[in-house]
Design an enzyme around this catalytic site. Structure first.
Site, short mmCIF file in Angstrom:
data_model
loop_
_atom_site.label_atom_id
_atom_site.label_comp_id
_atom_site.label_asym_id
_atom_site.label_seq_id
_atom_site.Cartn_x
_atom_site.Cartn_y
_atom_site.Cartn_z
N ASP A 153 46.07 -7.16 53.18
CA ASP A 153 46.49 -6.33 52.04
C ASP A 153 46.61 -4.84 52.38
O ASP A 153 46.75 -4.01 51.47
CB ASP A 153 45.48 -6.50 50.89
CG ASP A 153 45.58 -7.87 50.25
OD1 ASP A 153 46.56 -8.10 49.51
OD2 ASP A 153 44.71 -8.73 50.50
N GLU A 169 47.10 2.40 48.00
CA GLU A 169 46.67 3.11 46.80
C GLU A 169 45.23 2.77 46.39
O GLU A 169 44.52 3.61 45.82
CB GLU A 169 47.60 2.76 45.63
CG GLU A 169 47.19 3.42 44.33
CD GLU A 169 48.15 3.12 43.19
OE1 GLU A 169 48.32 1.94 42.84
OE2 GLU A 169 48.73 4.06 42.67
N ASP A 170 44.81 1.55 46.71
CA ASP A 170 43.49 1.11 46.24
C ASP A 170 42.34 1.74 47.01
O ASP A 170 41.19 1.66 46.57
CB ASP A 170 43.41 -0.42 46.31
CG ASP A 170 44.41 -1.05 45.38
OD1 ASP A 170 44.52 -0.56 44.24
OD2 ASP A 170 45.10 -1.99 45.78
N ARG A 191 38.88 -6.24 51.46
CA ARG A 191 39.71 -5.04 51.58
C ARG A 191 38.91 -3.81 52.00
O ARG A 191 39.49 -2.75 52.23
CB ARG A 191 40.46 -4.79 50.24
CG ARG A 191 41.38 -5.97 49.87
CD ARG A 191 42.48 -5.54 48.93
NE ARG A 191 43.19 -4.41 49.46
CZ ARG A 191 44.00 -3.63 48.75
NH1 ARG A 191 44.20 -3.89 47.49
NH2 ARG A 191 44.61 -2.61 49.31
N ARG A 248 38.14 -5.35 39.48
CA ARG A 248 37.98 -4.59 40.73
C ARG A 248 37.27 -3.24 40.54
O ARG A 248 37.04 -2.52 41.51
CB ARG A 248 39.37 -4.32 41.34
CG ARG A 248 40.17 -5.57 41.69
CD ARG A 248 39.60 -6.28 42.90
NE ARG A 248 40.41 -7.44 43.25
CZ ARG A 248 41.48 -7.40 44.03
NH1 ARG A 248 41.86 -6.26 44.56
NH2 ARG A 248 42.16 -8.51 44.29
N HIS A 298 45.21 -4.67 37.96
CA HIS A 298 44.78 -3.28 37.85
C HIS A 298 45.39 -2.64 36.61
O HIS A 298 46.40 -3.12 36.08
CB HIS A 298 45.28 -2.48 39.07
CG HIS A 298 44.63 -2.82 40.36
ND1 HIS A 298 45.34 -3.15 41.48
CD2 HIS A 298 43.32 -2.85 40.71
CE1 HIS A 298 44.50 -3.37 42.48
NE2 HIS A 298 43.27 -3.21 42.04
N CYS A 333 51.28 0.97 44.33
CA CYS A 333 50.27 0.44 45.27
C CYS A 333 50.57 0.76 46.72
O CYS A 333 49.65 0.79 47.55
CB CYS A 333 50.20 -1.08 45.17
SG CYS A 333 50.48 -1.74 43.55
#
Ligand code: CIR
Length: 264
Positions: free
Chosen positions: A66, A71-72, A91, A136, A166, A251
């Site tokens: 991923d 962005e995460d 992740r 998350r 999200h 993202c």
């Protein structure tokens, strides 16, 4: 109060698509075409460059399927970055390379491992950071974001999320006072003082504002028409292989505004 004004980003951190993207996390086990994802990613990078955004490009990390969804891994505000502790354990190893790439540009704060937060849950409008309480992002993650944001004059508002991975899976910024919301996903009253355009296309809700230009999915013609009618310059891109991985436009980059400005 923060005094910054909205602008297009000047730089964006992006990360290449690994071959292992075919095994990325996703809610529905639909097959992913990595070659097509790479073509769509290349078109996305070209659209950013065309909007005047300088790209900071990280290589793919095959150990992290991923990793292109950068962005995460961080929340950027006013010369500073909060390096997150992502909600998905698989992740978390993505963050170190992102932090190293951001370090020359921003002051870094690293979140405690007692909290979880994904950058995809953080939506800025003016001096407010709306943060999705999703699978998350937990209450400790919201508290960590609040502590990080306060010295920048930013207020954090938690938004409970019933649907979508999200917050920004279901609502994003089209211009500094306008949000695009997937109809039925959230009560528009969660965003007082803002114009909320409710769109029927789930893949339409994630748009990326680059100043007055906005990236919209080719699979979301109604969303595109509504934003064009508001005078925005709509650029349509096929983002389907990232939709399959529960991602979309926002993202795929971490965006840095010019000094004293903020961006989507
Ligand atoms: C994940 O489940 O973490 C990825 N497959 C998708 C992340 C999308 N990121 C985002 O919306 N900010």
């Amino acid at each position: 109060m923060s005094t910054s004004t909205f602008a297009a980003p000047v730089r964006a951190l992006v990360r290449a698509v690994p071959a292992s993207y075919a095994r990325c996390l996703r809610e529905s086990p639909v097959a992913i075409d990595v070659a097509r994802a790479r073509e769509q990613h290349a078109a996305y990078l070209a659209a950013l460059r065309d909007a005047g955004v300088e790209l900071l490009e990280l290589p793919a990390d095959e150990a992290h399927p991923d990793c292109c969804f950068v962005e995460d891994t961080a929340v950027l505000v006013d010369g500073a970055a909060l390096i997150t502790h992502p909600g998905a354990p698989s992740r978390r190893g993505e963050c170190a390379a992102v932090a190293a790439a951001l370090a020359p540009h921003l002051r870094l704060t690293t979140m405690s491992t007692d909290a979880i937060l994904d950058g995809g849950d953080v939506l800025r409008t003016g001096d407010t950071l709306h943060v999705g309480r999703s699978s998350r992002t937990d209450a400790a993650g919201v508290a960590a974001l609040t502590a990080f944001a306060a010295p920048h004059g930013l207020t954090v508002r938690a938004v409970p999320l019933a649907a979508g991975l999200h917050l920004k899976s279901v609502v994003t910024l089209a211009d500094p006072r306008t949000l695009v919301l997937q109809a039925g996903a959230l009560d528009p009253a969660a965003f007082p003082g803002l114009d909320v355009i409710e769109v029927p296309e789930p893949v339409g809700a994630n748009v990326l504002a680059l100043g007055r230009r906005v990236l919209v999915s080719t699979a979301a013609p109604i969303t595109a028409a509504r934003l064009a009618a508001r005078g925005l310059e709509v650029v349509r891109l096929d983002i389907e292989e990232f939709n399959k991985g529960d991602g979309a436009f926002t993202c795929l980059s971490l965006r840095l505004p010019p000094p004293a400005h903020w961006c989507a």
